[in-house]
Each structure stands twice: as structure tokens, then as C-alpha cells.
Design a protein around this motif. Structure first.
Motif, PDB file in Angstrom:
ATOM      1  N   ASP A  51      70.315 -18.857 -72.962  1.00 60.51           N
ATOM      2  CA  ASP A  51      71.124 -17.881 -72.968  1.00 60.51           C
ATOM      3  C   ASP A  51      72.105 -17.840 -74.192  1.00 60.51           C
ATOM      4  OD1 ASP A  51      70.730 -16.960 -70.235  1.00 60.51           O
ATOM      5  OD2 ASP A  51      72.259 -18.236 -69.338  1.00 60.51           O
ATOM      6  N   LEU A  52      71.970 -16.688 -74.955  1.00 60.55           N
ATOM      7  CA  LEU A  52      72.687 -16.521 -76.073  1.00 60.55           C
ATOM      8  C   LEU A  52      73.582 -15.400 -76.014  1.00 60.55           C
ATOM      9  CD1 LEU A  52      72.723 -17.332 -79.151  1.00 60.55           C
ATOM     10  CD2 LEU A  52      71.197 -15.421 -79.623  1.00 60.55           C
ATOM     11  N   THR A  53      74.783 -15.753 -76.205  1.00 57.48           N
ATOM     12  CA  THR A  53      75.938 -14.701 -76.105  1.00 57.48           C
ATOM     13  C   THR A  53      76.519 -14.469 -77.321  1.00 57.48           C
ATOM     14  OG1 THR A  53      76.531 -15.898 -73.964  1.00 57.48           O
ATOM     15  CG2 THR A  53      78.212 -14.243 -74.864  1.00 57.48           C
ATOM     16  N   ASN A  54      76.768 -13.299 -77.573  1.00 56.25           N
ATOM     17  CA  ASN A  54      77.563 -12.627 -78.918  1.00 56.25           C
ATOM     18  C   ASN A  54      79.058 -12.724 -78.328  1.00 56.25           C
ATOM     19  OD1 ASN A  54      78.761 -11.166 -80.770  1.00 56.25           O
ATOM     20  ND2 ASN A  54      77.276  -9.720 -80.937  1.00 56.25           N
ATOM     21  N   GLU A 108      71.206 -12.583 -84.445  1.00 55.37           N
ATOM     22  CA  GLU A 108      71.329 -14.091 -84.541  1.00 55.37           C
ATOM     23  C   GLU A 108      69.913 -14.550 -84.609  1.00 55.37           C
ATOM     24  OE1 GLU A 108      72.911 -16.795 -85.609  1.00 55.37           O
ATOM     25  OE2 GLU A 108      72.649 -18.373 -83.995  1.00 55.37           O
ATOM     26  N   VAL A 109      69.815 -15.486 -85.640  1.00 58.32           N
ATOM     27  CA  VAL A 109      68.089 -16.126 -85.533  1.00 58.32           C
ATOM     28  C   VAL A 109      68.373 -17.375 -84.973  1.00 58.32           C
ATOM     29  CG1 VAL A 109      66.399 -16.946 -87.390  1.00 58.32           C
ATOM     30  CG2 VAL A 109      67.990 -15.123 -88.098  1.00 58.32           C
ATOM     31  N   ALA A 110      67.951 -17.309 -83.544  1.00 55.59           N
ATOM     32  CA  ALA A 110      67.772 -18.559 -82.932  1.00 55.59           C
ATOM     33  C   ALA A 110      66.644 -19.302 -83.190  1.00 55.59           C
ATOM     34  CB  ALA A 110      67.686 -18.078 -81.309  1.00 55.59           C
ATOM     35  N   GLN A 111      66.918 -20.776 -83.363  1.00 59.75           N
ATOM     36  CA  GLN A 111      65.902 -21.836 -83.985  1.00 59.75           C
ATOM     37  C   GLN A 111      65.685 -22.846 -83.014  1.00 59.75           C
ATOM     38  OE1 GLN A 111      67.496 -22.608 -88.093  1.00 59.75           O
ATOM     39  NE2 GLN A 111      68.557 -20.422 -87.677  1.00 59.75           N
ATOM     40  N   LEU A 112      64.277 -23.022 -83.060  1.00 61.37           N
ATOM     41  CA  LEU A 112      63.954 -23.978 -82.102  1.00 61.37           C
ATOM     42  C   LEU A 112      63.315 -25.292 -82.674  1.00 61.37           C
ATOM     43  CD1 LEU A 112      62.738 -24.917 -79.080  1.00 61.37           C
ATOM     44  CD2 LEU A 112      60.678 -24.024 -79.666  1.00 61.37           C
ATOM     45  N   TYR A 113      63.815 -26.267 -82.703  1.00 63.24           N
ATOM     46  CA  TYR A 113      63.493 -27.829 -83.325  1.00 63.24           C
ATOM     47  C   TYR A 113      62.861 -28.837 -82.398  1.00 63.24           C
ATOM     48  CZ  TYR A 113      65.885 -25.508 -87.236  1.00 63.24           C
ATOM     49  OH  TYR A 113      66.530 -24.705 -88.600  1.00 63.24           O
ATOM     50  N   VAL A 114      61.993 -29.688 -82.858  1.00 59.17           N
ATOM     51  CA  VAL A 114      61.403 -30.633 -81.861  1.00 59.17           C
ATOM     52  C   VAL A 114      61.520 -32.006 -82.842  1.00 59.17           C
ATOM     53  CG1 VAL A 114      59.372 -31.256 -80.658  1.00 59.17           C
ATOM     54  CG2 VAL A 114      60.154 -29.059 -80.418  1.00 59.17           C
ATOM     55  N   ARG A 115      61.556 -32.963 -82.247  1.00 61.78           N
ATOM     56  CA  ARG A 115      61.427 -34.443 -82.728  1.00 61.78           C
ATOM     57  C   ARG A 115      60.348 -34.932 -81.739  1.00 61.78           C
ATOM     58  NH1 ARG A 115      65.832 -38.958 -84.724  1.00 61.78           N
ATOM     59  NH2 ARG A 115      64.274 -40.411 -85.081  1.00 61.78           N
ATOM     60  N   GLU A 145      63.481 -16.746 -83.458  1.00 54.84           N
ATOM     61  CA  GLU A 145      63.411 -15.338 -83.055  1.00 54.84           C
ATOM     62  C   GLU A 145      64.747 -14.706 -83.523  1.00 54.84           C
ATOM     63  OE1 GLU A 145      63.088 -12.743 -79.021  1.00 54.84           O
ATOM     64  OE2 GLU A 145      63.483 -14.671 -78.826  1.00 54.84           O
ATOM     65  N   ARG A 146      64.865 -13.520 -83.875  1.00 55.07           N
ATOM     66  CA  ARG A 146      65.863 -12.752 -84.313  1.00 55.07           C
ATOM     67  C   ARG A 146      66.420 -11.948 -82.949  1.00 55.07           C
ATOM     68  NH1 ARG A 146      67.110 -11.401 -89.656  1.00 55.07           N
ATOM     69  NH2 ARG A 146      68.110  -9.302 -89.109  1.00 55.07           N
ATOM     70  N   VAL A 147      67.563 -12.221 -82.686  1.00 53.66           N
ATOM     71  CA  VAL A 147      68.110 -11.433 -81.482  1.00 53.66           C
ATOM     72  C   VAL A 147      69.255 -10.772 -81.607  1.00 53.66           C
ATOM     73  CG1 VAL A 147      68.741 -12.066 -79.033  1.00 53.66           C
ATOM     74  CG2 VAL A 147      67.160 -13.722 -80.177  1.00 53.66           C
ATOM     75  N   THR A 148      69.050  -9.603 -81.486  1.00 53.93           N
ATOM     76  CA  THR A 148      70.045  -8.701 -81.676  1.00 53.93           C
ATOM     77  C   THR A 148      70.944  -8.275 -80.174  1.00 53.93           C
ATOM     78  OG1 THR A 148      68.823  -7.416 -83.348  1.00 53.93           O
ATOM     79  CG2 THR A 148      70.584  -6.136 -82.486  1.00 53.93           C
ATOM     80  N   THR A 187      75.451 -10.886 -73.366  1.00 50.66           N
ATOM     81  CA  THR A 187      74.606 -12.393 -73.139  1.00 50.66           C
ATOM     82  C   THR A 187      73.161 -11.794 -72.806  1.00 50.66           C
ATOM     83  OG1 THR A 187      76.501 -13.526 -72.279  1.00 50.66           O
ATOM     84  CG2 THR A 187      74.317 -14.379 -71.883  1.00 50.66           C
ATOM     85  N   ARG A 188      72.322 -12.374 -73.567  1.00 48.52           N
ATOM     86  CA  ARG A 188      70.673 -12.244 -73.166  1.00 48.52           C
ATOM     87  C   ARG A 188      70.146 -13.597 -72.748  1.00 48.52           C
ATOM     88  NH1 ARG A 188      67.619  -9.039 -77.105  1.00 48.52           N
ATOM     89  NH2 ARG A 188      69.381  -7.729 -76.735  1.00 48.52           N
ATOM     90  N   HIS A 189      69.387 -13.398 -71.816  1.00 48.61           N
ATOM     91  CA  HIS A 189      68.489 -14.566 -71.445  1.00 48.61           C
ATOM     92  C   HIS A 189      67.339 -14.608 -72.033  1.00 48.61           C
ATOM     93  CE1 HIS A 189      67.394 -17.809 -68.892  1.00 48.61           C
ATOM     94  NE2 HIS A 189      66.310 -17.105 -68.444  1.00 48.61           N
ATOM     95  N   CYS A 190      67.105 -15.523 -73.191  1.00 48.19           N
ATOM     96  CA  CYS A 190      66.072 -15.715 -73.997  1.00 48.19           C
ATOM     97  C   CYS A 190      64.974 -16.727 -73.557  1.00 48.19           C
ATOM     98  CB  CYS A 190      66.547 -15.839 -75.223  1.00 48.19           C
ATOM     99  SG  CYS A 190      67.710 -14.558 -75.827  1.00 48.19           S
ATOM    100  N   ARG A 191      63.744 -16.837 -74.228  1.00 47.13           N
ATOM    101  CA  ARG A 191      63.046 -17.941 -73.996  1.00 47.13           C
ATOM    102  C   ARG A 191      62.353 -18.076 -75.350  1.00 47.13           C
ATOM    103  NH1 ARG A 191      59.146 -17.489 -69.128  1.00 47.13           N
ATOM    104  NH2 ARG A 191      57.383 -17.562 -70.144  1.00 47.13           N
TER     105      ARG A 191
END
Ligand code: NOJ
Length: 736
Positions: A645-648, A656-663, A680-683, A689-693
Motif C-alpha cells: 500500500d502506498l499512501t500520500n 512517487e517512484v516506487a522501487q523494487l530491489y532484490v538481494r 513504477e510512478r504512482v500518482t 492510499t493505493r494498493h499496488c503490486r
């Protein structure tokens, strides 16, 4: 779990934007033409020169296949007529140019475009560039530059997408698509040239043209993927690089140009040298003379020679002496003719001479350039002063406030400064502005007029200081060893700070500079990589608050040039930094020698960078919550689904540019501390609040391992979803 087969199958399935029938037809036309050509005419096709009219006789004689650096449609048509109507076989010329971030309408430099994390606007930018350049008759650009750059001292960081392979892949593919469009024969289609193959950005010490030290594994894991992805996306041409790779200059490297590019990746486009990079193999000490350099280049798989004049002078003798074969010559010519047919040049060689003036600076082009600039600007610091909503009167100062030529950046040959909107011009539309530049260019040390600015500061609500780099301080051959603001710019910021008025600093530069001390002297800082024609409007909109900043850093910002190269996705070390650092001042005089308990850092600047890759503030704040994986264990072929979930959480609608990282925690070779795998750019509206994936496939975790196989190694992984590369809590999963 080996996935090499899958990799190859996917490329084989890709047929670009040509149908099978179209490409069979082209192959047939190429063969028919090849049959009619003399050896001299074949060699002529492989020769590229810079200029137009002055080569008229050579063009008529069939001795030139391509020209670069001619932009006047009248001259282009004239030389094209010479080729098509006066040469024996009427083979059209390929007309080329470095259209790097726009032709007339200049977009932000590619590093700025990467800061948007928005492949759509980057593709649009490349399409605009193609529309404007092809209107002049230019059907081939030397872009995108795909060189991964981890050292901001290297001047050409400006020209690429920064330090990250995944981001570079996304941006490179977007540019190829934008330049080439959907149908290559369309008169607005401009062939892309992916460059510089390969490793050029790894120049030791960030000094341009320097040697590189790259293992095959580093090439495969870090430097090849953007090239491979763009080959799969149908890039029509590729340029070799100036540097050597493990001792072999790229232009004479058959492992790179044949084994990897043609055999492994199935590239069926055309290969051109960089400017005289064939001839430079003599300086490298790799070729004895120009004839030898020509032999090495053709044998390695180069099709066209840019400006060494070696191919035109020596190919016939090399053929007669049996040093190269007719088959090698024919293959090169085939690739060149195929490109000319693919672009429809035989059927449609000329350009409407009035078109260029009609399409340049079209409103929709300027709008796209403005959007791209706005999304590329990164807010590095803000104590709440920005946006300047209530301010009425501003002091605008600094050498970049009204520098219409400089803000276009490097490789903006055809952008015209009279079309540039500077920050000063745009701020004047919104505020009552007093303008005292004090410094006239970025290297200026003359602060003799500082009293004027101090006086002016008394009557204003805030001060905007625009500093940075002139265009010529970055780009090719313009490396720096000191990355502080040039001239007296830092002193100017400090003087403005001393007035007690709120100070907003805008940095307009071609690379990440070392701005730690300047951050300490201001209330807010915006960083704009040379933002192009519409940069001033984009900056002013952010200062006013009609645009909320959303750019993120495509390169790590270091504290001091001595930290370079510094990149977030470095391999894990045996003594990783653990936060305990004994810095210079804490070391007693005559302290005994010890390294026990010590980790990787500098005594003077510690370990961490100033700001991490992916970093960028907004006028609002964002909260990530409920980050969940659909499973804890995955197997081959499965998808990995990450929900969050991304909340403004602030007061502004924003992106917001949400970023996914892996190790990958344990590998058969040492693995990076983390790697970007998605963004992903999420406006979101204020409060929303948006539920994102994010969705990954297990195959996305593959890398070239100890046995040089492209595999996903089973084991444990960590994953982050965050707003930059240094934030977030790790989630764990495993692959069986
Ligand atoms: C040299 C540069 O390295 C290359 O990127 C450019 O395309 C050529 N010159 C042509 O201008």
C-alpha cells in the motif's frame, strides 16, 4: 536452474517491426544489388565521412555510403540526388547526426531523462527528436548511449542513464522505440545506434578514453544487458567503443562483435566504428598502421568506418592480398544495404525541404520537453520553504539563472538558444523579480559585484540561486577530478545565506556534483540535470508549486570526488560497513597499527554517500505499508507477486517512484548488495492510499554465475519496496 535457452528463444522470436515477407523481400533486393556492385562500389558503401557538398565527386563516384553532420535539408537533398541520380547504381546515402536528447526542441540530457524513471516520456522525447531530425533528412542518430557510468568524474555520465543496469535497459529500449517508431520505412523513422559497445563508461578513474578492467562476468551481468535488450527491441545499428576490453580494442574485437553480438544475440543490423576508432587502434599499439587497423576491424565484424579513411584506402589491397575475404566484405555491405532498404531510402530518398521549419518547436514538442524536464528535476532538500507560495518578490542570482545556451547541455548541436526558456524568464512570469547574476558563467570567480545582490536581498521574500555547470564542462572529453561547484558559486550561495533570507538553490549541471557544503548553506535545493529548451518553465513551476517534484537520482551522489566510483549495487565485501567508523579526528597520535574490527570506509569521509541512488523528495510525503509477498518459497517458472500500500501522507497531490530491489544472499560468485528489479510512478491525491503490486518472474533473478551460465541459483533472497535504494525493511523469500 539454467535459463540460457529461454533467453535465446525470446530473441529469436522477436522480429522487430518488419514482417517475415518484408524482410525476405529486402534480402532479395540486397542480393540483387550486391551482384551488380564492383569491389570499389562495395568498399564505398563502408565509408562514412563528415560533411556534404565537399564530397560531391566521391558521392557521384560511389565512394561514400554515409555522411554525418549535415543538417540543412537543401544540402542533404543535393548530395542525396548526387548519390541516387548521378552515381552508377543510384544507392542512397545514409544521413546521420548525433541527435542525443532532441534535435531542435532539446529535452533534458539523458541522465536527466533517466531521473524521470518514466520510460513513456523518454520514448516520447525520442519520437519528438526523430520527427524533428528526419524533417531535415536525417535518418540515423547515434543514440542511445547505453554505457553504465559509476563515476561522476567521467564527463559522459551526462549522455547515459547512470549507474544502474535495469534503469538503463528501460531507458535504452524506450529511446530505440521512440527513434525508430512502428514502421522503419515511415519518413519519421530514424535508425537508433546503440553505443558504445562496450564498457566505455568504465574508464579507469573516470578519465575519458582511459582503459577499462572488466571481467567477462561483469560484462555479462552489468554492461551487456542494455545492449542485449535494445538488440531484442530491434535497434538497427550499433557503434563500437574507443576503449579496449581486456586488452583488445572494441573495434577489433571479434569476440564482442561476432561471437556475442551476431552469434549469441542474433543481431542482424549494422555495425559502425566510433569516430576514427579503427585508426586509433594504432595509438593503442594494437595495429601497426591504418591498413592493419582496417584488416582487424573488418575481420572483427565492423561494417562501416566512421572517419578513419582506412576502409576506403586499404580494403582493396587487403582483399587482393587475401587478408580479408570477399565473404567478409559482402557481409558488411549486405548489412549496410539492408539498413538502407529497411528505412525505405531506395523508394523515398528525399525530404520535403520546407518540412523542418514547420515541425521544429511544435507546441506538442515543447509540452513534452517541459513534462520531461519537470519529471527530471530532483528535490534534494527542503525545510518547508518550497514551494514559494506566499513570496511575491524574489532575488534571482547565479550564472545559470539566465544561461539559455548552457542549460541545453552537452550534445545539443541543433538546439537554438533563442528558443530556450530560462529560470529567470519563467520566474518573471510569476514573481516580481530582481535579477543580479553576480557571476556571469559557472567558472567565474569575480564576486566584485556581490554588494548589489546583498542590497537587493534586503527587499525580497526569498532568494533563488541558480548555479551549476556550463554545458562544455560535461560530455565527451570533459572529465573532472574535482566535482565541487566551479568558480565562486559556493561562495555566492554562502553570501546569500548570510543575508538571512530564505535561500533556494537550483543546480543545473551535467553530472552529480559534490554539493554537500552547498546543501548546508540553503533552505532547499533542486537538482536539474541540464534540462533543455523548456527547463526554465519546469523549474519555475516547481518553485511555485504548480508542479510537485518527482525526479529520483539515477546516480549515487557522493560527498567527495575521492569516493568515486560509488554505486549502490556494489558486490558485498568481506568486511561490509557496519556503521562503526573511526574518523580522522578520533584517531590518537601514534595510535598503534590495527585493522581488527575495521570495515570498508574512508577515514575522512566515512562510508556512506551523500545521497543514495533512487533518492528524491516531494512536497508531500509517502508511506509504504503492508508490503507482502504472495509466497515465501518459489520454484522455476513461477511469478513473484509483491503487494504493498502506498499512501500520500501529505498535503499535495503528487507522484512517487516506487522501487523494487532484490538481494541474492549467497551465490556461486559474490553478489551485489541489492539490485533494482522494478519501478513504477504512482500518482496519488493528498491523503489517498493505493494498493499496488510488482510482479517478477523467478527468471528475473538469473545472473551469469561461476560457470558463466545464466542461471537462477536456488537459495535465500531479500526484497525491498521503497522510495530509494537505502530505505525500507527487507522481506525474505527463497527459491527452490
Ligand atoms: C565520437 C563519440 O564518441 C560518439 O558518441 C559520436 O556519436 C561520434 N563521435 C560522432 O559524432
Amino acid at each position: 536452474m539454467k535459463i540460457k535457452g529461454l533467453f535465446l528463444l525470446m530473441s529469436a522470436m522477436f522480429v522487430g517491426t518488419m514482417t517475415m515477407a518484408q524482410s525476405a523481400d529486402i534480402d532479395q533486393r540486397v542480393e540483387e544489388l550486391l551482384q551488380k556492385m564492383t569491389v570499389e562500389e562495395k568498399i564505398g558503401q563502408m565509408h562514412q565521412v563528415s560533411g556534404g557538398y565537399q564530397f560531391y565527386n566521391d558521392i557521384v563516384g560511389g565512394n561514400i555510403g554515409s555522411i554525418l553532420n549535415v543538417v540543412d535539408p537543401i544540402e542533404i537533398n543535393a548530395v542525396q540526388r548526387a548519390a541516387v541520380e548521378e552515381s552508377r547504381l543510384g544507392i542512397p546515402l545514409l544521413v546521420s547526426r548525433d541527435v542525443i536528447h532532441g534535435f531542435r526542441t532539446i529535452f533534458p540530457i539523458p541522465l536527466g531523462m533517466a531521473a524521470t524513471f518514466n520510460p513513456d516520456i523518454v520514448e516520447r522525447g525520442a519520437r519528438v527528436a526523430a520527427i524533428e531530425a528526419t524533417a531535415s533528412g536525417i535518418r540515423w542518430t547515434f543514440s542511445p548511449m547505453l554505457d553504465i557510468a559509476r563515476d561522476p568524474r567521467w564527463g559522459r555520465v551526462a549522455e547515459g542513464s547512470g549507474e544502474d543496469t535495469y534503469l538503463d535497459v528501460q531507458m535504452g529500449v524506450a529511446m530505440v522505440k521512440g527513434y525508430q517508431g512502428g514502421d522503419y520505412t515511415d519518413p519519421t523513422s530514424m535508425a537508433a545506434c546503440i553505443k558504445h559497445f562496450v564498457g566505455y563508461g568504465a574508464a579507469e578513474g573516470g578519465r575519458d578514453y582511459n582503459t577499462t578492467m572488466l571481467s567477462e562476468r561483469a560484462l555479462r551481468n552489468i554492461y551487456f544487458p542494455p545492449f542485449k535488450a535494445c538488440v531484442d527491441a530491434g535497434a538497427l545499428t550499433l557503434m563500437t567503443s574507443f576503449n579496449d576490453v581486456d586488452g583488445i580494442p572494441s573495434t577489433g574485437n571479434s569476440w564482442l562483435l561476432d561471437d556475442i553480438l551476431r552469434q549469441e544475440w542474433g543481431f542482424d543490423g549494422m555495425v559502425v566504428t566510433d569516430w576514427n576508432s579503427s585508426g586509433e587502434m594504432i595509438a593503442h599499439g594494437y595495429a601497426e598502421d591504418l591498413k592493419h587497423a582496417t584488416e582487424l576491424s573488418i575481420r572483427a565484424g565492423v561494417d562501416m568506418d566512421m572517419m578513419s579513411f582506412g576502409f576506403i584506402q586499404h580494403t582493396k589491397a587487403l582483399l587482393d592480398e587475401g587478408k580479408i575475404t570477399m565473404e567478409q566484405l559482402d557481409n558488411a555491405v549486405r548489412n549496410i544495404l539492408k539498413l538502407k532498404f529497411r528505412l525505405g531510402l531506395f523508394d523515398n530518398p528525399y525530404v520535403d525541404e520546407g518540412l523542418a521549419a514547420r515541425v521544429a518547436y511544435a507546441k506538442e514538442h515543447l509540452d513534452a520537453a517541459k513534462q520531461c524536464a519537470a519529471e527530471s528535476i530532483i528535490l534534494l532538500q527542503n525545510n518547508g520553504i518550497l514551494p514559494l507560495k506566499d513570496a511575491k518578490r524574489l532575488l534571482v542570482t547565479g550564472p545559470m539563472a539566465h544561461a539559455p545556451y548552457e542549460q541545453l547541455g552537452t550534445w545539443a548541436f541543433d538546439g537554438q538558444e533563442e528558443h530556450t526558456v530560462t529560470p529567470l524568464m519563467a520566474l518573471r512570469e510569476a514573481y516580481d523579480v530582481v535579477y543580479e547574476p553576480i557571476l556571469t558563467y559557472s567558472r567565474d570567480n569575480d564576486m566584485s559585484n556581490i554588494k548589489a545582490a546583498k542590497r537587493a536581498a534586503k527587499g525580497v521574500d526569498a532568494i533563488v540561486v541558480c548555479v551549476g555547470e556550463e554545458a562544455i564542462l560535461s560530455g565527451e572529453a570533459h572529465s573532472l577530478s574535482n566535482l565541487n561547484l566551479q568558480g565562486a558559486q559556493s561562495a555566492l550561495i554562502a553570501e546569500m545565506r548570510a543575508t538571512g533570507k530564505p535561500v533556494v538553490v537550483v543546480v543545473i549541471a551535467g553530472r552529480p556534483l559534490t554539493i554537500e557544503r552547498d546543501l548546508a548553506s540553503c533552505d532547499a535545493m533542486l537538482y536539474a540535470f541540464h534540462p533543455g529548451t523548456m527547463g526554465g518553465e519546469a523549474i519555475a513551476d516547481i518553485i511555485k508549486g504548480s508542479t510537485v517534484p518527482s525526479g529520483k537520482l539515477p546516480m549515487t551522489f557522493i560527498r567527495d570526488a575521492g569516493q568515486a566510483p560509488f554505486y549502490y549495487n556494489h558486490p558485498v565485501t568481506g568486511r561490509p560497513n557496519n556503521g562503526t567508523e573511526t574518523l580522522l579526528d578520533a584517531i590518537p597520535i601514534k595510535a598503534g597499527q590495527t585493522s581488527l574490527g575495521c570495515t570498508s570506509y574512508y577515514l575522512d569521509s566515512g562510508y556512506g554517500p551523500l545521497l543514495p541512488f533512487g533518492y528524491g523528495l516531494s512536497y508531500t510525503t509517502f508511506a509504504y505499508s503492508n508490503i507482502k509477498l504472495d509466497k515465501s518459497e518459489y520454484t522455476e517458472g513461477e511469478r513473484i507477486i509483491v503487494e504493498y500500500d502506498l499512501t500520500n501522507t501529505g498535503d499535495y497531490d503528487a507522484t512517487e517512484v516506487a522501487q523494487l530491489y532484490v538481494r541474492d544472499l549467497v551465490g556461486s560468485v559474490v553478489r551485489p548488495v541489492k539490485e533494482l528489479k522494478g519501478f513504477e510512478r504512482v500518482t496519488l491525491k493528498a491523503g489517498e492510499t493505493r494498493h499496488c503490486r510488482f510482479e517478477l518472474s523467478v527468471a528475473d533473478l538469473a545472473y551469469w554465475n561461476r560457470d558463466m551460465e545464466y542461471v537462477v541459483e536456488p537459495g535465500s533472497f531479500e526484497l525491498w519496496v521503497a522510495g530509494d535504494s537505502a530505505s525500507g525493511e527487507a522481506l525474505s523469500f527463497s527459491v527452490r
